[in-house]
Enzyme design. Sequence first.
Site, PDB file in Angstrom:
ATOM      1  N   ASP A   1       3.683   0.271  12.192  1.00 19.02           N
ATOM      2  CA  ASP A   1       2.492  -0.333  11.589  1.00 19.02           C
ATOM      3  C   ASP A   1       2.271  -1.781  12.036  1.00 19.02           C
ATOM      4  O   ASP A   1       1.218  -2.357  11.753  1.00 19.02           O
ATOM      5  CB  ASP A   1       2.586  -0.286  10.054  1.00 19.02           C
ATOM      6  CG  ASP A   1       2.489   1.139   9.527  1.00 19.02           C
ATOM      7  OD1 ASP A   1       2.030   2.014  10.274  1.00 19.02           O
ATOM      8  OD2 ASP A   1       2.873   1.367   8.370  1.00 19.02           O
TER       9      ASP A   1
ATOM     10  N   LYS B   1       0.834  -1.214   0.000  1.00 19.44           N
ATOM     11  CA  LYS B   1       0.000   0.000   0.000  1.00 19.44           C
ATOM     12  C   LYS B   1       0.864   1.257   0.000  1.00 19.44           C
ATOM     13  O   LYS B   1       0.664   2.165  -0.806  1.00 19.44           O
ATOM     14  CB  LYS B   1      -0.905   0.005   1.247  1.00 19.44           C
ATOM     15  CG  LYS B   1      -1.602   1.327   1.508  1.00 19.44           C
ATOM     16  CD  LYS B   1      -2.502   1.278   2.726  1.00 19.44           C
ATOM     17  CE  LYS B   1      -1.863   1.599   4.031  1.00 19.44           C
ATOM     18  NZ  LYS B   1      -1.535   3.015   4.270  1.00 19.44           N
ATOM     19  N   ASN B   2       1.835   1.296   0.923  1.00 19.73           N
ATOM     20  CA  ASN B   2       2.599   2.533   1.077  1.00 19.73           C
ATOM     21  C   ASN B   2       3.694   2.700   0.021  1.00 19.73           C
ATOM     22  O   ASN B   2       4.484   3.632   0.076  1.00 19.73           O
ATOM     23  CB  ASN B   2       3.175   2.633   2.496  1.00 19.73           C
ATOM     24  CG  ASN B   2       2.052   2.861   3.508  1.00 19.73           C
ATOM     25  OD1 ASN B   2       0.938   3.234   3.143  1.00 19.73           O
ATOM     26  ND2 ASN B   2       2.349   2.635   4.781  1.00 19.73           N
TER      27      ASN B   2
ATOM     28  N   ARG C   1      -9.034  -0.584   3.726  1.00 20.75           N
ATOM     29  CA  ARG C   1      -8.129   0.437   3.184  1.00 20.75           C
ATOM     30  C   ARG C   1      -6.755  -0.142   2.882  1.00 20.75           C
ATOM     31  O   ARG C   1      -6.060   0.337   1.988  1.00 20.75           O
ATOM     32  CB  ARG C   1      -7.961   1.590   4.189  1.00 20.75           C
ATOM     33  CG  ARG C   1      -9.176   2.460   4.308  1.00 20.75           C
ATOM     34  CD  ARG C   1      -8.888   3.628   5.202  1.00 20.75           C
ATOM     35  NE  ARG C   1      -7.718   4.346   4.701  1.00 20.75           N
ATOM     36  CZ  ARG C   1      -7.118   5.342   5.328  1.00 20.75           C
ATOM     37  NH1 ARG C   1      -7.559   5.726   6.492  1.00 20.75           N
ATOM     38  NH2 ARG C   1      -6.088   5.938   4.805  1.00 20.75           N
TER      39      ARG C   1
ATOM     40  N   CYS D   1      -5.678   7.765   8.823  1.00 22.61           N
ATOM     41  CA  CYS D   1      -5.981   7.128  10.100  1.00 22.61           C
ATOM     42  C   CYS D   1      -5.763   8.064  11.268  1.00 22.61           C
ATOM     43  O   CYS D   1      -4.843   8.880  11.264  1.00 22.61           O
ATOM     44  CB  CYS D   1      -5.069   5.917  10.278  1.00 22.61           C
ATOM     45  SG  CYS D   1      -5.626   4.500   9.344  1.00 22.61           S
TER      46      CYS D   1
ATOM     47  N   ARG E   1      -0.498  14.083  13.487  1.00 29.91           N
ATOM     48  CA  ARG E   1      -0.097  14.048  12.072  1.00 29.91           C
ATOM     49  C   ARG E   1       0.004  15.444  11.457  1.00 29.91           C
ATOM     50  O   ARG E   1      -0.716  15.799  10.517  1.00 29.91           O
ATOM     51  CB  ARG E   1      -1.028  13.134  11.277  1.00 29.91           C
ATOM     52  CG  ARG E   1      -1.162  11.786  11.949  1.00 29.91           C
ATOM     53  CD  ARG E   1      -1.744  10.742  11.055  1.00 29.91           C
ATOM     54  NE  ARG E   1      -0.739  10.106  10.221  1.00 29.91           N
ATOM     55  CZ  ARG E   1      -1.009   9.117   9.390  1.00 29.91           C
ATOM     56  NH1 ARG E   1      -2.225   8.684   9.262  1.00 29.91           N
ATOM     57  NH2 ARG E   1      -0.047   8.577   8.664  1.00 29.91           N
TER      58      ARG E   1
HETATM   59  N1  EPU Z   1       5.611  14.463  11.446  1.00 31.73           N
HETATM   60  C1  EPU Z   1       5.662  15.791  11.826  1.00 31.73           C
HETATM   61  N2  EPU Z   1       5.492  16.761  10.873  1.00 31.73           N
HETATM   62  C2  EPU Z   1       5.284  16.454   9.579  1.00 31.73           C
HETATM   63  C3  EPU Z   1       5.245  15.102   9.169  1.00 31.73           C
HETATM   64  C4  EPU Z   1       5.415  14.111  10.148  1.00 31.73           C
HETATM   65  O1  EPU Z   1       5.826  16.098  13.003  1.00 31.73           O
HETATM   66  O2  EPU Z   1       5.141  17.390   8.780  1.00 31.73           O
HETATM   67  C5  EPU Z   1       5.796  13.432  12.459  1.00 31.73           C
HETATM   68  C6  EPU Z   1       4.560  12.530  12.613  1.00 31.73           C
HETATM   69  O3  EPU Z   1       3.590  13.122  13.448  1.00 31.73           O
HETATM   70  C7  EPU Z   1       5.174  11.294  13.227  1.00 31.73           C
HETATM   71  C8  EPU Z   1       6.561  11.221  12.562  1.00 31.73           C
HETATM   72  O4  EPU Z   1       6.792  12.521  12.012  1.00 31.73           O
HETATM   73  O5  EPU Z   1       5.338  11.461  14.611  1.00 31.73           O
HETATM   74  C9  EPU Z   1       6.720  10.217  11.466  1.00 31.73           C
HETATM   75  O6  EPU Z   1       5.595  10.253  10.597  1.00 31.73           O
HETATM   76  P1  EPU Z   1       5.733  10.035   9.042  1.00 31.73           P
HETATM   77  O7  EPU Z   1       5.622  11.369   8.369  1.00 31.73           O
HETATM   78  O8  EPU Z   1       6.910   9.182   8.736  1.00 31.73           O
HETATM   79  O9  EPU Z   1       4.406   9.203   8.739  1.00 31.73           O
HETATM   80  P2  EPU Z   1       3.607   9.313   7.420  1.00 31.73           P
HETATM   81  O10 EPU Z   1       4.580   9.562   6.328  1.00 31.73           O
HETATM   82  O11 EPU Z   1       2.446  10.205   7.599  1.00 31.73           O
HETATM   83  C10 EPU Z   1       3.784   6.805   6.667  1.00 31.73           C
HETATM   84  C11 EPU Z   1       2.801   5.728   6.362  1.00 31.73           C
HETATM   85  C12 EPU Z   1       2.151   5.251   7.656  1.00 31.73           C
HETATM   86  C13 EPU Z   1       3.247   4.774   8.602  1.00 31.73           C
HETATM   87  C14 EPU Z   1       4.288   5.887   8.824  1.00 31.73           C
HETATM   88  C15 EPU Z   1       5.480   5.476   9.656  1.00 31.73           C
HETATM   89  C16 EPU Z   1       1.978   6.255   4.155  1.00 31.73           C
HETATM   90  C17 EPU Z   1       0.858   6.747   3.314  1.00 31.73           C
HETATM   91  N3  EPU Z   1       1.769   6.235   5.453  1.00 31.73           N
HETATM   92  O12 EPU Z   1       3.030   7.838   7.268  1.00 31.73           O
HETATM   93  O13 EPU Z   1       1.311   4.173   7.318  1.00 31.73           O
HETATM   94  O14 EPU Z   1       2.687   4.432   9.839  1.00 31.73           O
HETATM   95  O15 EPU Z   1       4.801   6.328   7.548  1.00 31.73           O
HETATM   96  O16 EPU Z   1       6.134   4.403   9.092  1.00 31.73           O
HETATM   97  O17 EPU Z   1       3.021   5.876   3.628  1.00 31.73           O
HETATM   98  C18 EPU Z   1      -0.443   2.629   7.659  1.00 31.73           C
HETATM   99  O18 EPU Z   1      -0.098   2.086   6.602  1.00 31.73           O
HETATM  100  O19 EPU Z   1      -1.278   2.121   8.439  1.00 31.73           O
HETATM  101  C19 EPU Z   1       0.153   3.920   8.017  1.00 31.73           C
HETATM  102  C20 EPU Z   1      -0.386   4.720   8.932  1.00 31.73           C
END
Ligand code: EPU
Length: 444
Positions: free
Chosen positions: A329, A32-33, A422, A127, A132
Amino acid sequence: MAYNWPMHDSFRIKGLGGKKTLSGTIKINGAKNAILQAFAATALFKDSSTLSNVPNIEDTSRMCELLTELGYIINKKDERTYTLEIPENIITELPYELSRRLRASIVLTGPLLAREGEVTFPHPGGCVIGNRPIDIFLDGFLAMGATLEESEKSYTLRAPKGKDGKARLKGAEIFMRVQSVTATQTFMMAAVLAEGTTVLKNAALEPETESLATYLNKCGANIKGVGTSTITIEGGELLSGKGKVYKAPSDRIETGSFLVLGALAADNLVLEDCMPEHLEAVIEMLRRAGVNLEVGETTIKISNNGKVKNKSFKSFDIKTHEYPGFPTDLQAPAVVFLTQSSGEALVFETIFEGRLNYTEGLIRMGADIKLWDTHRVTVKGPSPLKGRELEGPDIRAGLAYVIAGIIAKGESVIHNAYYIDRGYENIEGRLRDIGVEIERISTP
Ligand code: EPU
């Protein structure tokens, strides 16, 4: 536009009451990701792009709907292969409702802004697993010369004028204060069309980023260092996808989820088409707990697991970590594993602060879990679980409830099947194939 999403389905599961009788093979789908980001990356292409090994999950459908609203024509060549025809001028305003439903919509902002010089988007949804925020995204775009306008409902970013007078982002050095997966991918894509060199520091190391960069490089991009914490991108022109196909790597989170299920409820289970090399932290933990795993290049087998009488696995502590550490995850499925293991384990969720609330549902099923704060729980086991009616809170915790329902005594009903849909394709069909008594209850 009105959407018709199956939001109210539930799963009814007849639990095995601790018996390990499941048996068979599960084929692991594309990640998915990885695929969501690959769909977003097509905005860097001048003509068309073909994506394969696409999982049929709700998030993929949402992404296709979103791109269609931006002017794309998307065709399914077969069950898992999509061709995308990219319009010369892509619409730059992301549809509000759809984008709010899909965190991955934020990834589109990078390539769109880089290509069209402007993008408008709402705060992305997805989610509910914590705050976030998107500050890292906004800071990075500002570093690339963009201007930001905020209104009550949306953000608008505009690129500065390049040397040729056209709106174009500027290469920049961006240090990410946390290793954000989607921010790394977003800037990497934006930089492909920026003027000059971009250097991303403290970049995320997730393997899905590497598969995307390899494809973009094949199509004309110049990205170096992916898989390390410093990624360097030389900006250039629009990419060409003619005759080149992106293949999504197999989903390491799906693999890990089924491994936990197999360890707890299967006698013999084979996972096919997986990439064990992307799951070392989890395989190592399960092995140390006593799970007998036979790991091949693209398969993992759990054998004669139900025949070992009175066998209890050993508990282990978990600290979630960016790749290659223990993935956030898989934290929820791992906690279900720990409820059935001997000893006391500390689980420290370091990435998201709202990702332990689901433990309340496991406690209702009979698990011995103490929530210390928003980041830490202790789990004592083994505890027999009883079937319950639960509301799935997100993709991974929803799937963890399904696993808990399968091992519990009695019947469980897991609401909010949509969250599971999802990220996991046809979960009930695949689970039925290995012997789970599960049915979908659809409520119109
Ligand atoms: N963060 C910030 N500011 C930002 C962006 C992120 O503070 O502008 C923080 C987040 O709050 C968190 C940390 O950085 O504490 C890391 O978050 P990250 O940005 O890496 O998460 P993401 O990119 O939003 C992706 C996956 C998630 C997975 C996370 C961590 C996708 C679409 N989503 O999310 O997948 O949990 O990386 O590996 O790729 C899932 O598949 O169930 C899922 C939630």
